[in-house]
Design an enzyme around this catalytic site. Sequence first.
Site, short mmCIF file in Angstrom:
data_model
loop_
_atom_site.label_atom_id
_atom_site.label_comp_id
_atom_site.label_asym_id
_atom_site.label_seq_id
_atom_site.Cartn_x
_atom_site.Cartn_y
_atom_site.Cartn_z
N TYR A 151 9.82 -53.15 19.00
CA TYR A 151 10.54 -53.07 17.73
C TYR A 151 12.01 -53.25 18.05
CZ TYR A 151 12.57 -51.13 13.42
OH TYR A 151 13.28 -50.94 12.26
N ASP A 246 16.73 -55.24 25.15
CA ASP A 246 17.05 -54.38 24.01
C ASP A 246 17.05 -52.95 24.53
OD1 ASP A 246 15.67 -53.78 20.66
OD2 ASP A 246 17.25 -52.80 21.83
N LYS A 274 22.21 -45.98 19.09
CA LYS A 274 21.86 -44.58 19.38
C LYS A 274 22.87 -43.85 20.26
CE LYS A 274 17.00 -45.84 18.79
NZ LYS A 274 16.53 -45.20 17.56
P1 KE4 Z 1 18.52 -49.10 14.25
O1 KE4 Z 1 18.84 -50.27 13.36
O2 KE4 Z 1 17.43 -48.22 13.67
O3 KE4 Z 1 19.78 -48.33 14.67
O4 KE4 Z 1 17.96 -49.66 15.65
C1 KE4 Z 1 16.87 -50.55 15.62
C2 KE4 Z 1 16.19 -50.52 16.97
C3 KE4 Z 1 16.39 -51.58 17.83
N1 KE4 Z 1 15.81 -51.60 19.06
C4 KE4 Z 1 15.03 -50.57 19.48
C5 KE4 Z 1 14.42 -50.62 20.85
C6 KE4 Z 1 14.81 -49.46 18.63
O5 KE4 Z 1 14.03 -48.44 19.06
C7 KE4 Z 1 15.41 -49.42 17.36
C8 KE4 Z 1 15.18 -48.28 16.39
N2 KE4 Z 1 14.36 -47.21 16.84
C9 KE4 Z 1 13.65 -46.50 15.80
C10 KE4 Z 1 12.82 -45.42 16.50
N3 KE4 Z 1 11.65 -45.95 17.09
C11 KE4 Z 1 14.56 -45.95 14.75
C12 KE4 Z 1 13.95 -44.89 13.87
C13 KE4 Z 1 13.90 -45.35 12.43
O6 KE4 Z 1 13.55 -46.52 12.17
O7 KE4 Z 1 14.20 -44.49 11.57
#
Ligand code: KE4
Length: 435
Positions: A151, A246, A274
């Site tokens: 993801y 990523d 994060k």
């Molecule tokens: P954000 O746009 O949510 O800040 O980051 C996206 C993203 C990109 N790459 C990786 C490897 C990620 O894990 C994420 C987002 N992680 C999720 C948790 N698995 C965010 C939690 C959510 O969607 O509320």
Amino acid sequence: MERKMTTEHTTRSDALMERARKYIPGGVNSPVRSWYNVGMTPRFIRSGKGPYLIDADGNEYIDYICSWGPMILGHGEETIREAVIAAAERGLSFGAPTETEVEIAQFMSERIPSAEVLRMVNSGTEAVMSAIRLARGFTGRNKIIKFAGNYHGHSDCLLVEAGSGLLTAGIPGSAGVPEGCTADTLSAEYNNAESVEKLFDANPGQIAAVIVEPVAANMGVVLPGEGFLQKLRTLCTRNQALLIFDEVITGFRLAFGGAAEYFGITPDLVTYGKIIGGGMPVGAYGGRREIMEMVSPLGPVYQAGTLSGNPVAMAAGLAQLRLLYDHKEDYALLAEKGEKLYGEMDRIIKEKGLPWQVNHIGSLGCIFFTGKAVTDYRTAKTSDTEIFARYFRCMLEHGIHLAPSQFEAMFLSLSHTGEILEKTLAAFKDAMENI
Ligand code: KE4
């Protein structure tokens, strides 16, 4: 502390959720927080300190979401709080460059070999979306390879067999994404470099980049097999494609230099989120100068953001990164905590003759309710999400706040003491006996 919650719902969280549903889709601002798939009302959190969260009813939980990764030092870390207050007193946002943006970019650039030049954005999604556009602009090619179960945020072209909330909801993609947006997205199998080689061979000279979670943490935690990342590095170099790590989750978590340092692989571009925000909304993408100078205003790849490099967010992120860098020995401590927690979980499972799987690395880990070794999207999906829901509810009864999905990770922080881990393991033991 006596737990003031009914078997099903906490009273104030329940009422808040009912109100929230009137004004916010599903009552939440990010789907995975809805707890739909575990059949419960999410706890509305009032405050956090160290490893603890307090909900709207005053219940205390030991937290293993840690805001999905950012709170690696625990909630309410004093130095970060002070940095935010000091920055806020100077003003919240100017839409003009500030010294703190230079400080954090220089601090990262001087310490992260694969991020000589960086651009700050406001989320991991934005960081990855921008890195993909840059890879396409730099190579003049359109196709990208991603991995099933990985993801990378919710930008259109990456919502193909994605993990996290899509996997939780059992949907491979999203409505509203025209086929044209994903036509150039090729999906490979995690831990199967041959599946990547085949795509390169079938699309000669057309692939701009391979993007990978160097440790997959959005289909549960899945480790890269021996040599997998190195093979991706070799294939990208051989085919003049860019390798994008990523590191939104792994960055500054597996090591200060993230997975790139941990596994000794240098990507061409890296994305962060994060932890680099210290709890504030921050993402970033970076790479070597010749690539990053393709980005506007220097080059033809456009990317922008009103609140990118926000001074308050930068202050929080810089404070956290400085603490992590100044105490790099803490990464060994985090790994020890992970070994204790996840290693003991695995021992308990084996002692009880249960078939479940525990995957873990450093402070990241998770339990899969399947009898198969979980090495990719296909095997992760063999997990029984009903048993996971029962496990989640039992741990919550014990005051343990877990990610509400089989396809997410547990996040440990430095504030999780041995005593906290013991309490967690006692709850886990009960869950293994009673779910
Ligand atoms: P954000 O746009 O949510 O800040 O980051 C996206 C993203 C990109 N790459 C990786 C490897 C990620 O894990 C994420 C987002 N992680 C999720 C948790 N698995 C965010 C939690 C959510 O969607 O509320």
